[in-house]
Design a protein around this motif. Structure first.
Motif, PDB file in Angstrom:
ATOM      1  N   ALA A   1       6.672   8.408  10.117  1.00 39.45           N
ATOM      2  CA  ALA A   1       6.015   7.869  11.101  1.00 39.45           C
ATOM      3  C   ALA A   1       4.897   6.715  10.394  1.00 39.45           C
ATOM      4  N   ASN A   2       3.823   6.564   9.252  1.00 42.45           N
ATOM      5  CA  ASN A   2       3.346   5.780   8.574  1.00 42.45           C
ATOM      6  C   ASN A   2       4.669   4.808   7.634  1.00 42.45           C
ATOM      7  N   VAL A   3       5.407   5.052   8.135  1.00 42.25           N
ATOM      8  CA  VAL A   3       6.615   3.913   7.848  1.00 42.25           C
ATOM      9  C   VAL A   3       7.012   2.994   9.362  1.00 42.25           C
ATOM     10  N   LEU A   4       6.931   3.639   9.999  1.00 49.56           N
ATOM     11  CA  LEU A   4       7.458   2.311  11.345  1.00 49.56           C
ATOM     12  C   LEU A   4       6.170   1.855  11.594  1.00 49.56           C
ATOM     13  N   LYS A   5       4.801   2.869  11.209  1.00 56.71           N
ATOM     14  CA  LYS A   5       3.564   2.538  12.301  1.00 56.71           C
ATOM     15  C   LYS A   5       3.157   1.055  10.977  1.00 56.71           C
ATOM     16  N   LEU A   6       3.510   0.682   9.737  1.00 50.90           N
ATOM     17  CA  LEU A   6       3.491  -0.476   8.733  1.00 50.90           C
ATOM     18  C   LEU A   6       3.758  -1.199   9.268  1.00 50.90           C
ATOM     19  N   VAL A   7       6.050  -1.208   9.902  1.00 51.06           N
ATOM     20  CA  VAL A   7       6.982  -2.497  10.234  1.00 51.06           C
ATOM     21  C   VAL A   7       5.748  -3.108  11.647  1.00 51.06           C
ATOM     22  N   LYS A   8       5.943  -2.058  12.321  1.00 51.05           N
ATOM     23  CA  LYS A   8       5.098  -2.622  13.240  1.00 51.05           C
ATOM     24  C   LYS A   8       4.263  -3.337  13.145  1.00 51.05           C
TER      25      LYS A   8
ATOM     26  N   SER B   1       7.372   1.549  -0.480  1.00 51.65           N
ATOM     27  CA  SER B   1       8.291   2.625  -1.571  1.00 51.65           C
ATOM     28  C   SER B   1       9.264   2.745  -0.157  1.00 51.65           C
ATOM     29  N   VAL B   2      10.418   2.973  -0.574  1.00 52.25           N
ATOM     30  CA  VAL B   2      10.802   4.017   0.442  1.00 52.25           C
ATOM     31  C   VAL B   2      12.368   4.682  -0.244  1.00 52.25           C
ATOM     32  N   PHE B   3      11.898   6.121  -1.034  1.00 49.51           N
ATOM     33  CA  PHE B   3      12.173   6.890  -1.316  1.00 49.51           C
ATOM     34  C   PHE B   3      12.630   8.478  -0.257  1.00 49.51           C
ATOM     35  N   ALA B   4      12.687   9.390  -0.926  1.00 52.40           N
ATOM     36  CA  ALA B   4      13.157  10.960   0.025  1.00 52.40           C
ATOM     37  C   ALA B   4      12.400  10.336   1.640  1.00 52.40           C
ATOM     38  N   HIS B   5      10.642  10.896   0.948  1.00 55.97           N
ATOM     39  CA  HIS B   5      10.080  11.333   2.499  1.00 55.97           C
ATOM     40  C   HIS B   5      10.548  10.704   3.680  1.00 55.97           C
ATOM     41  N   GLU B   6      10.339   8.762   3.236  1.00 58.14           N
ATOM     42  CA  GLU B   6      10.431   8.225   4.153  1.00 58.14           C
ATOM     43  C   GLU B   6      11.349   8.513   4.848  1.00 58.14           C
ATOM     44  N   LEU B   7      11.810   8.701   4.113  1.00 56.85           N
ATOM     45  CA  LEU B   7      13.164   9.162   4.747  1.00 56.85           C
ATOM     46  C   LEU B   7      13.769  10.516   6.152  1.00 56.85           C
ATOM     47  N   CYS B   8      12.623  10.852   5.519  1.00 54.49           N
ATOM     48  CA  CYS B   8      12.776  12.690   6.029  1.00 54.49           C
ATOM     49  C   CYS B   8      13.092  13.219   5.600  1.00 54.49           C
ATOM     50  N   LEU B   9      13.989  12.870   4.654  1.00 52.43           N
ATOM     51  CA  LEU B   9      14.693  14.547   3.228  1.00 52.43           C
ATOM     52  C   LEU B   9      14.207  14.472   2.378  1.00 52.43           C
TER      53      LEU B   9
ATOM     54  N   ASP C   1      11.771  19.204  10.035  1.00 54.38           N
ATOM     55  CA  ASP C   1      12.840  20.201  10.703  1.00 54.38           C
ATOM     56  C   ASP C   1      13.853  20.050   9.510  1.00 54.38           C
ATOM     57  N   VAL C   2      13.400  21.503   8.838  1.00 52.03           N
ATOM     58  CA  VAL C   2      13.846  21.734   7.640  1.00 52.03           C
ATOM     59  C   VAL C   2      15.781  21.256   7.363  1.00 52.03           C
ATOM     60  N   ALA C   3      16.298  22.516   8.846  1.00 56.45           N
ATOM     61  CA  ALA C   3      17.363  22.364   8.861  1.00 56.45           C
ATOM     62  C   ALA C   3      18.698  20.944   9.031  1.00 56.45           C
ATOM     63  N   ALA C   4      17.452  20.250  10.459  1.00 57.46           N
ATOM     64  CA  ALA C   4      18.101  19.072  10.704  1.00 57.46           C
ATOM     65  C   ALA C   4      17.351  17.532   9.382  1.00 57.46           C
ATOM     66  N   SER C   5      16.654  17.536   8.263  1.00 62.22           N
ATOM     67  CA  SER C   5      16.293  17.336   7.310  1.00 62.22           C
ATOM     68  C   SER C   5      16.010  15.947   8.411  1.00 62.22           C
ATOM     69  N   GLN C   6      15.061  15.898   8.995  1.00 58.76           N
ATOM     70  CA  GLN C   6      14.433  14.854  10.102  1.00 58.76           C
ATOM     71  C   GLN C   6      12.879  15.449   9.964  1.00 58.76           C
ATOM     72  N   CYS C   7      11.893  14.098  10.143  1.00 60.86           N
ATOM     73  CA  CYS C   7      10.497  13.923  10.623  1.00 60.86           C
ATOM     74  C   CYS C   7      10.632  15.067  12.429  1.00 60.86           C
ATOM     75  N   ARG C   8       9.534  15.703  12.619  1.00 63.05           N
ATOM     76  CA  ARG C   8       9.340  15.988  13.869  1.00 63.05           C
ATOM     77  C   ARG C   8       7.973  15.332  14.367  1.00 63.05           C
TER      78      ARG C   8
ATOM     79  N   PRO D   1       1.231  -1.598   0.213  1.00 56.78           N
ATOM     80  CA  PRO D   1       0.083   0.242   0.519  1.00 56.78           C
ATOM     81  C   PRO D   1       1.205   1.484  -0.116  1.00 56.78           C
ATOM     82  N   VAL D   2       0.282   2.280  -0.123  1.00 57.23           N
ATOM     83  CA  VAL D   2       1.095   3.097  -0.115  1.00 57.23           C
ATOM     84  C   VAL D   2       0.976   3.909   1.440  1.00 57.23           C
ATOM     85  N   ARG D   3       1.354   4.859   1.651  1.00 56.47           N
ATOM     86  CA  ARG D   3       2.441   5.162   3.541  1.00 56.47           C
ATOM     87  C   ARG D   3       0.887   5.406   3.641  1.00 56.47           C
ATOM     88  N   GLY D   4       0.725   4.993   5.273  1.00 54.25           N
ATOM     89  CA  GLY D   4      -0.967   5.548   5.750  1.00 54.25           C
ATOM     90  C   GLY D   4      -2.419   4.620   5.561  1.00 54.25           C
TER      91      GLY D   4
END
Length: 285
Positions: free
Chosen positions: A154-161, A98-106, A124-131, A77-80
């Motif tokens: 978050a959706n990727v982590l929840k899918l793996v769980k 799928s794991v491209f950029a957004h899935e790794l918070c980039l 967090d744009v400066a850190a290139s991370q999701c918050r 499925p798509v994320r979420g």
């Protein structure tokens, strides 16, 4: 179409597929019953019964006619949307994502740094991370929202769980680097640095232990992801990656980039190390 498949239609193509898979009894095939499925494209109503029915119908039909018994079925499925569209434990062998950029918070470059269109409040744009917030405890031991930065969506982590909770392994069905910088056709500069960061985050996802946004406690997701498909192509020339003299996706106007690991020294080294450290049968040559 999903409703028609659920009702038993469109089996001729499956018979041709079975001729091929039965001719290779020594192989095992992971079949995605469509890819990046979403309620918008694949469901006729809010229950997603048409897609669930189609998935179960396809798996049942193929299993009943396969002589080699070498088929496994991937729900991708798509994320979420993994929970709402889940076809059920009986038919699903693997869950895909799928794991491209957004899935790794980039961020990805498309005439500017973008994250899902514009940097949202929880990025967090400066850190290139999701918050995001997870459910921790306050000074008195009561449940409380705790904010922190994450390297994974978050959706990727929840899918793996979700997959772990249902006893299903996960395959990263599509994975590849996207366009990190606005440097036209080059594959140097920040792309080298961020390509390595992308790879390291990819392998850290395979070994994730920690909180999951909006959920209480910490979670051990190690070993759930057991297969990775990395698309080692120069995406600028299209989905076949063949240099035919002109870009299909100009790198200063799209998300796509030269994703071949051979172009990124540090990223390739991290990828080779990740393969060895995580027990993959594939190795770098």
């Amino acid at each position: 179409m999903t409703a028609e498949i659920a009702a038993g239609g469109h089996t001729a193509q499956l018979d041709r597929l079975l001729t091929f898979t039965d001719a290779h009894p020594g192989a095992r095939f992971k079949l995605r019953l469509d890819y990046e499925v979403s309620s918008f494209y694949h469901c006729t109503d809010a229950s997603c019964s048409s897609y669930k029915g189609a998935f179960n119908r396809l798996a049942s039909y193929l299993d009943s006619r396969s002589t080699a018994r070498n088929l496994e079925y991937v729900f991708h499925p798509v994320r979420g949307e993994f929970e709402a569209m889940y076809p059920g434990d009986a038919a699903v062998d693997w869950m895909g994502v799928s794991v491209f950029a957004h899935e790794l918070c980039l961020p990805m470059y498309e005439r500017g740094y973008l994250y899902n269109g514009t940097p949202p409040q929880n990025y967090d744009v400066a850190a290139s991370q999701c918050r995001n917030a997870y459910i921790g405890t306050d000074a008195h031991g009561n449940p409380a929202a705790v904010w922190r930065n994450f390297d994974h969506d978050a959706n990727v982590l929840k899918l793996v769980k979700f997959a772990r909770d249902h006893g299903k392994p996960v395959v990263l069905s599509e994975a590849g680097m996207m366009n990190f910088t606005a440097d036209a056709g080059a594959t140097h500069g920040m792309e080298q640095e961020r390509g390595d960061l992308w790879v390291r985050r990819l392998f850290s996802l395979l070994n994730y232990q920690g909180p999951i946004p909006n959920l209480p406690g910490t979670h051990d997701l190690r070993g759930v992801i057991r297969s990775v498909v990395y698309i080692d192509l120069d995406f600028r020339y299209g989905w076949d990656g063949i240099d035919d003299g002109s870009f299909d996706f100009a790198p200063d106007t799209t998300w796509f980039v030269d994703g071949r690991l051979s172009r990124y020294g540090a990223a390739k080294a991290s990828f080779c190390q990740g393969l060895a450290a995580n027990g993959f049968t594939a190795r770098c040559r």
